[in-house]
Write an enzyme that holds these catalytic residues in place. Structure first.
Site, short mmCIF file in Angstrom:
data_model
loop_
_atom_site.label_atom_id
_atom_site.label_comp_id
_atom_site.label_asym_id
_atom_site.label_seq_id
_atom_site.Cartn_x
_atom_site.Cartn_y
_atom_site.Cartn_z
N ASP A 118 12.35 22.92 -1.49
CA ASP A 118 12.97 22.16 -2.57
C ASP A 118 14.48 22.02 -2.45
O ASP A 118 15.11 21.38 -3.30
CB ASP A 118 12.66 22.84 -3.91
CG ASP A 118 11.24 23.31 -3.97
OD1 ASP A 118 10.34 22.45 -3.90
OD2 ASP A 118 11.01 24.54 -4.02
N ARG A 172 1.18 -10.89 7.10
CA ARG A 172 1.12 -9.71 6.23
C ARG A 172 2.35 -8.85 6.50
O ARG A 172 2.44 -8.16 7.52
CB ARG A 172 -0.16 -8.91 6.50
CG ARG A 172 -1.43 -9.74 6.32
CD ARG A 172 -2.68 -8.87 6.37
NE ARG A 172 -2.81 -8.13 7.60
CZ ARG A 172 -3.50 -8.53 8.67
NH1 ARG A 172 -4.14 -9.69 8.66
NH2 ARG A 172 -3.55 -7.77 9.75
N TYR A 218 16.27 30.45 5.19
CA TYR A 218 15.17 31.21 5.78
C TYR A 218 15.35 31.33 7.29
O TYR A 218 15.62 30.35 7.96
CB TYR A 218 13.84 30.51 5.53
CG TYR A 218 13.38 30.50 4.10
CD1 TYR A 218 13.15 31.69 3.40
CD2 TYR A 218 13.16 29.30 3.45
CE1 TYR A 218 12.70 31.66 2.09
CE2 TYR A 218 12.71 29.27 2.14
CZ TYR A 218 12.48 30.46 1.46
OH TYR A 218 12.03 30.42 0.17
N HIS A 270 -6.41 -7.32 12.82
CA HIS A 270 -5.18 -6.52 12.80
C HIS A 270 -4.83 -6.12 14.22
O HIS A 270 -5.71 -5.75 15.00
CB HIS A 270 -5.40 -5.28 11.93
CG HIS A 270 -4.14 -4.53 11.61
ND1 HIS A 270 -2.99 -5.15 11.15
CD2 HIS A 270 -3.84 -3.21 11.68
CE1 HIS A 270 -2.05 -4.23 10.94
NE2 HIS A 270 -2.54 -3.06 11.26
N CYS A 313 14.40 24.02 3.18
CA CYS A 313 13.42 24.74 2.36
C CYS A 313 12.52 23.72 1.66
O CYS A 313 12.68 22.52 1.81
CB CYS A 313 14.13 25.60 1.31
SG CYS A 313 15.45 26.65 1.98
N ARG A 343 -10.73 -0.18 14.53
CA ARG A 343 -10.58 0.61 13.30
C ARG A 343 -11.63 0.14 12.28
O ARG A 343 -12.48 0.93 11.89
CB ARG A 343 -9.16 0.46 12.75
CG ARG A 343 -8.90 1.28 11.51
CD ARG A 343 -7.44 1.31 11.12
NE ARG A 343 -6.92 0.03 10.61
CZ ARG A 343 -5.70 -0.14 10.14
NH1 ARG A 343 -4.84 0.88 10.13
NH2 ARG A 343 -5.30 -1.31 9.69
N LYS A 345 0.85 -1.21 0.00
CA LYS A 345 0.00 0.00 0.00
C LYS A 345 0.88 1.25 0.00
O LYS A 345 2.08 1.18 0.29
CB LYS A 345 -0.91 -0.02 1.23
CG LYS A 345 -0.16 0.02 2.57
CD LYS A 345 -1.07 -0.38 3.72
CE LYS A 345 -0.33 -0.28 5.06
NZ LYS A 345 -1.14 -0.88 6.14
C1 LIG Z 1 -0.45 -1.79 6.82
C2 LIG Z 1 -1.01 -3.07 7.26
C3 LIG Z 1 -0.17 -4.17 7.48
C4 LIG Z 1 1.34 -4.10 7.42
O1 LIG Z 1 1.80 -3.67 8.68
P1 LIG Z 1 3.38 -3.56 8.96
O2 LIG Z 1 3.46 -3.10 10.36
O3 LIG Z 1 3.89 -2.53 8.01
O4 LIG Z 1 3.96 -4.90 8.72
C5 LIG Z 1 -0.77 -5.38 7.77
N1 LIG Z 1 -2.12 -5.48 7.88
C6 LIG Z 1 -2.94 -4.43 7.71
C7 LIG Z 1 -4.40 -4.61 7.85
C8 LIG Z 1 -2.42 -3.19 7.42
O5 LIG Z 1 -3.23 -2.14 7.26
#
Ligand SMILES: *Cc1c(COP(=O)(O)O)cnc(C)c1O
Length: 476
Positions: free
Chosen positions: A411, A318, A362, A262, A409, A233, A135
């Site tokens: 850029d 994951r 700046y 999660h 800055c 969530r 992602k």
């Molecule tokens: C982003 C995400 C992950 C990955 O988590 P990490 O801490 O980067 O390994 C896994 N599961 C879900 C649902 C996520 O949103």
């Protein structure tokens, strides 16, 4: 010269007009000489025009949509061959590399991606799948290349946050299963089905709409059930999963191919909240089994849990931040060898000696001690070098750490090179064009994304993603 003849400020060319020159604008009565025909210009512009589609396509692929407009501009402003000044060839312009257009870039080490996937895979029991979470453009590393590398290295599944992220992968011919790690708006359901992208599901309305649309196209509607075990969530409450399935499972097209949750605190040394989530998840999955519902691929572990707690690998882990060689917390650091994937590079665009007590950047918060050279690099907070790092990060030049000084800055930013001689230190002689590292390792000097995150009081995830937005990316 009137404004009309010189609309864009490039006055130098007017003196060099060949005999009998007619401006493109005048010759075509305001039309473009290249898109509307040869006009007064003979064969050359037509040749350029006939080569146009490939150049446009390649340029757009390499540099995005802006390039197309730029090359159309070059084409529209082409000048005649005979006896005139040199011509800009749009196809040659296109070949000027991104790294020569601006001296700032990120490098993405795909071998490190491979190493990290392998390192995590080695800890999984046989049959446990690995989802590469790509992602947010692979946490700023480039989703398509990272996804392909991860899949070639043994990943089985891809995880994204949005439907468009999934479509980008499909359009790049990635064919692995893709799970959107949230439930998209119902209006996006045709995209899910057309691109064969699985949603996470937690509302009956979505499930039924998804199933009915799939049915209408003669398709199945595969999905993963999101279970809320305490992060609060997304997801169906852990003690309501059977009830939820009762509301939707009458629909023949729906396919429950996975059930997941999660963790909110898998990276924390305190594990009580984590244990509660684990218990709730196991109970939810058992309840499905008892009710005669196959939960499909059961998964819960993010990077931290995958590294720390083999008991929660279930059928798939994951892998997000670990894929990029970053640790989710100091707890995992001694447990697994991960290699950082991203480094940030630039070339010096200006060097000057600043007299003692003169300010730099700046606000002039920094004052020169007089014994330094101030070097400028074209990296700023619009590139992800967060302004909060001003005066609090280092730049590596020829293996030596140099202090970034003055406010960063949008850029550009500046750093100082100490010009005094010390016994055992090689004296630096910075020049325009010299390469420096803003993130990475050279010799014994190292600046990490973690250093920056610690300085800023944020997490490495956020810093990495920041570097993914504007700088060209070089895959190595
Ligand atoms: C982003 C995400 C992950 C990955 O988590 P990490 O801490 O980067 O390994 C896994 N599961 C879900 C649902 C996520 O949103």
């Amino acid at each position: 010269m009137t404004d009309q003849e010189l609309p864009n400020g490039f006055t130098g060319f007017s003196r060099r007009k060949p005999e009998g020159f007619v401006s493109a604008h005048d010759a075509m009565g305001g039309r473009s000489p290249l898109t509307d025909g040869p006009g007064a210009f003979g064969a050359r512009p037509r040749t350029a025009a006939s080569a146009a589609p490939s150049a446009y396509e390649a340029a757009s692929a390499a540099f995005g949509d802006g390039a197309e407009a730029a090359f159309q501009y070059a084409r529209d402003h082409a000048r005649p061959d005979e006896g005139g000044p040199a011509q800009f060839d749009p196809d040659k312009l296109r070949l000027i590399p991104a790294l020569d257009r601006r001296w700032a870039w990120t490098e993405v080490d795909l071998n490190a991606v491979r190493h990290n996937v392998t390192a995590v895979k080695q800890r999984l029991s046989a049959g446990v799948r690995l989802m590469a979470v790509v992602k947010a453009d692979a946490y700023g590393h480039g989703a398509v290349r990272v996804a392909k590398t991860a899949l070639n290295s043994g990943a089985d599944y891809l995880g994204v946050a949005t439907v468009d992220e999934a479509i980008e992968l499909r359009e790049a011919l990635v064919n692995a299963p893709i799970l959107v790690l949230s439930q998209p708006p119902q209006a996006a359901i045709p995209l899910l089905l057309a691109y064969k992208v699985m949603p996470s599901v937690y509302t009956p309305d979505f499930a039924i709409q998804y199933a009915e649309t799939a049915d209408a196209y003669g398709m199945r509607a595969p999905y993963h059930l999101a279970v809320n075990t305490g992060m609060n969530r997304i997801g169906v409450r852990h003690d309501e999963v059977v009830e939820f399935m009762g509301q939707v499972s009458f629909h023949r097209a729906l396919d429950l191919v996975g059930t997941f949750t999660h963790f909110a605190t898998a990276d924390s040394t305190e594990t009580l909240d984590f244990q509660i989530q684990v218990k709730r998840f196991i109970e939810a999955v058992s309840a499905l089994n008892v009710a005669g519902i196959d939960p499909g691929i059961v998964h819960a572990a993010n990077t931290a849990a995958a590294v720390r707690f083999p008991d929660v690998h279930f059928d798939m882990v994951r892998l997000g931040v670990g894929l990029y060689g970053l640790h989710p917390s100091p707890v995992t650091r001694p447990m697994i060898d991960l290699r950082p994937v991203m480094s940030v590079h630039a070339r010096i665009t200006d060097v000057r000696t600043v007299p003692m007590s003169e300010g730099v950047s700046y606000g002039m918060n920094y004052r020169s001690p007089g014994s330094v050279k101030i070097c400028t690099v074209p990296v700023g907070y619009a590139d992800g070098l967060r302004r909060g790092l001003s005066g609090r990060t280092d730049v590596i030049l020829r293996g030596q750490r140099c202090r970034q000084v003055g406010n960063i800055c949008m850029d550009q930013c500046m750093f100082e090179v100490d010009m005094r001689t010390y016994a055992n230190r090689q004296k630096l002689d910075p020049q325009i064009g010299d390469e420096v590292l803003l993130v990475g390792r050279e010799g014994n000097s190292i600046v990490t994304i973690d250093d920056m995150a610690n300085t800023l009081g944020t997490i490495n995830y956020e810093v990495a993603i920041g570097f993914g937005h504007r700088m060209p990316r070089l895959y190595v």
